[in-house]
Motif scaffolding. Sequence first.
Motif, PDB file in Angstrom:
ATOM      1  N   LEU A 143      44.673  41.699  37.912  1.00 21.63           N
ATOM      2  CA  LEU A 143      45.101  41.910  39.300  1.00 21.63           C
ATOM      3  C   LEU A 143      46.146  40.888  39.740  1.00 21.63           C
ATOM      4  O   LEU A 143      47.156  41.249  40.358  1.00 21.63           O
ATOM      5  CB  LEU A 143      43.898  41.860  40.241  1.00 21.63           C
ATOM      6  N   THR A 166      49.994  41.655  40.611  1.00 23.57           N
ATOM      7  CA  THR A 166      50.486  41.280  41.939  1.00 23.57           C
ATOM      8  C   THR A 166      51.703  40.373  41.836  1.00 23.57           C
ATOM      9  O   THR A 166      52.682  40.540  42.577  1.00 23.57           O
ATOM     10  CB  THR A 166      49.371  40.591  42.748  1.00 23.57           C
ATOM     11  N   THR A 189      52.610  40.570  52.295  1.00 23.32           N
ATOM     12  CA  THR A 189      51.306  40.572  52.966  1.00 23.32           C
ATOM     13  C   THR A 189      50.451  41.730  52.472  1.00 23.32           C
ATOM     14  O   THR A 189      49.251  41.563  52.212  1.00 23.32           O
ATOM     15  CB  THR A 189      51.492  40.663  54.494  1.00 23.32           C
ATOM     16  N   ALA A 190      51.053  42.908  52.316  1.00 25.04           N
ATOM     17  CA  ALA A 190      50.312  44.066  51.801  1.00 25.04           C
ATOM     18  C   ALA A 190      49.828  43.818  50.373  1.00 25.04           C
ATOM     19  O   ALA A 190      48.705  44.187  50.013  1.00 25.04           O
ATOM     20  CB  ALA A 190      51.191  45.314  51.861  1.00 25.04           C
ATOM     21  N   LEU A 191      50.658  43.182  49.557  1.00 23.24           N
ATOM     22  CA  LEU A 191      50.253  42.854  48.183  1.00 23.24           C
ATOM     23  C   LEU A 191      49.066  41.905  48.158  1.00 23.24           C
ATOM     24  O   LEU A 191      48.091  42.126  47.426  1.00 23.24           O
ATOM     25  CB  LEU A 191      51.420  42.220  47.424  1.00 23.24           C
ATOM     26  N   ALA A 194      46.891  41.290  50.579  1.00 20.40           N
ATOM     27  CA  ALA A 194      45.708  41.928  51.178  1.00 20.40           C
ATOM     28  C   ALA A 194      45.061  42.915  50.207  1.00 20.40           C
ATOM     29  O   ALA A 194      43.836  42.906  50.027  1.00 20.40           O
ATOM     30  CB  ALA A 194      46.090  42.641  52.472  1.00 20.40           C
ATOM     31  N   SER A 195      45.863  43.757  49.558  1.00 20.91           N
ATOM     32  CA  SER A 195      45.282  44.734  48.631  1.00 20.91           C
ATOM     33  C   SER A 195      44.666  44.049  47.418  1.00 20.91           C
ATOM     34  O   SER A 195      43.612  44.459  46.931  1.00 20.91           O
ATOM     35  CB  SER A 195      46.330  45.762  48.203  1.00 20.91           C
ATOM     36  N   THR A 196      45.286  42.990  46.938  1.00 21.87           N
ATOM     37  CA  THR A 196      44.726  42.248  45.814  1.00 21.87           C
ATOM     38  C   THR A 196      43.408  41.593  46.199  1.00 21.87           C
ATOM     39  O   THR A 196      42.438  41.637  45.430  1.00 21.87           O
ATOM     40  CB  THR A 196      45.722  41.181  45.324  1.00 21.87           C
ATOM     41  N   VAL A 252      41.285  42.575  48.545  1.00 22.67           N
ATOM     42  CA  VAL A 252      40.271  43.625  48.699  1.00 22.67           C
ATOM     43  C   VAL A 252      39.773  44.088  47.326  1.00 22.67           C
ATOM     44  O   VAL A 252      38.566  44.220  47.098  1.00 22.67           O
ATOM     45  CB  VAL A 252      40.828  44.810  49.520  1.00 22.67           C
ATOM     46  N   LEU A 253      40.696  44.339  46.394  1.00 27.00           N
ATOM     47  CA  LEU A 253      40.301  44.800  45.061  1.00 27.00           C
ATOM     48  C   LEU A 253      39.517  43.741  44.294  1.00 27.00           C
ATOM     49  O   LEU A 253      38.568  44.071  43.568  1.00 27.00           O
ATOM     50  CB  LEU A 253      41.529  45.241  44.270  1.00 27.00           C
TER      51      LEU A 253
END
Length: 156
Positions: A90, A94, A116-118, A120-122, A124-125
Amino acid sequence: MTTDITAEHVNPAAPRSPYATTKRGVNWEKWGWIYMRVSGVLLVVLIFGHLFVNLFLGDGVSQIDFAFVAGKLSDPFWQWYDFLLLTLALIHGTNGMRTIVNDYVAKASVRRILHTALVASTAVLLVLGTLVLFTFDPCPAGADPELVASFCEDIL
């Protein structure tokens, strides 16, 4: 008379050149580059180990079912192995996406939103993957005994 410039001749009020080789602080690009090389080598080893155990040992791909996964995830070694694989993959992905965003997105505001989206998604995963790995119940209550691992028969 000599013409070389030493530190005492440099005007500290003058703006720094964007091509200056000395920069204060941590060089995140360098550490990101080093991380990509080290994690890439580790990922190759971990992925081929994962594929070898899952596909070549035992009955091959036909052995993979809930009981097989439950048996692997009930062992702390495989939990930590899969956690290391998840984490390295991950963050490696990223960091690669961050590099692509930096290379191809010109507007700073869009770049900031994508970064920021990268992140945040990392995050969460990583949290979800870690929860699955370490809270997985290999012997769920009320499960069909034919579908669960053999060691669950004593518990059910």
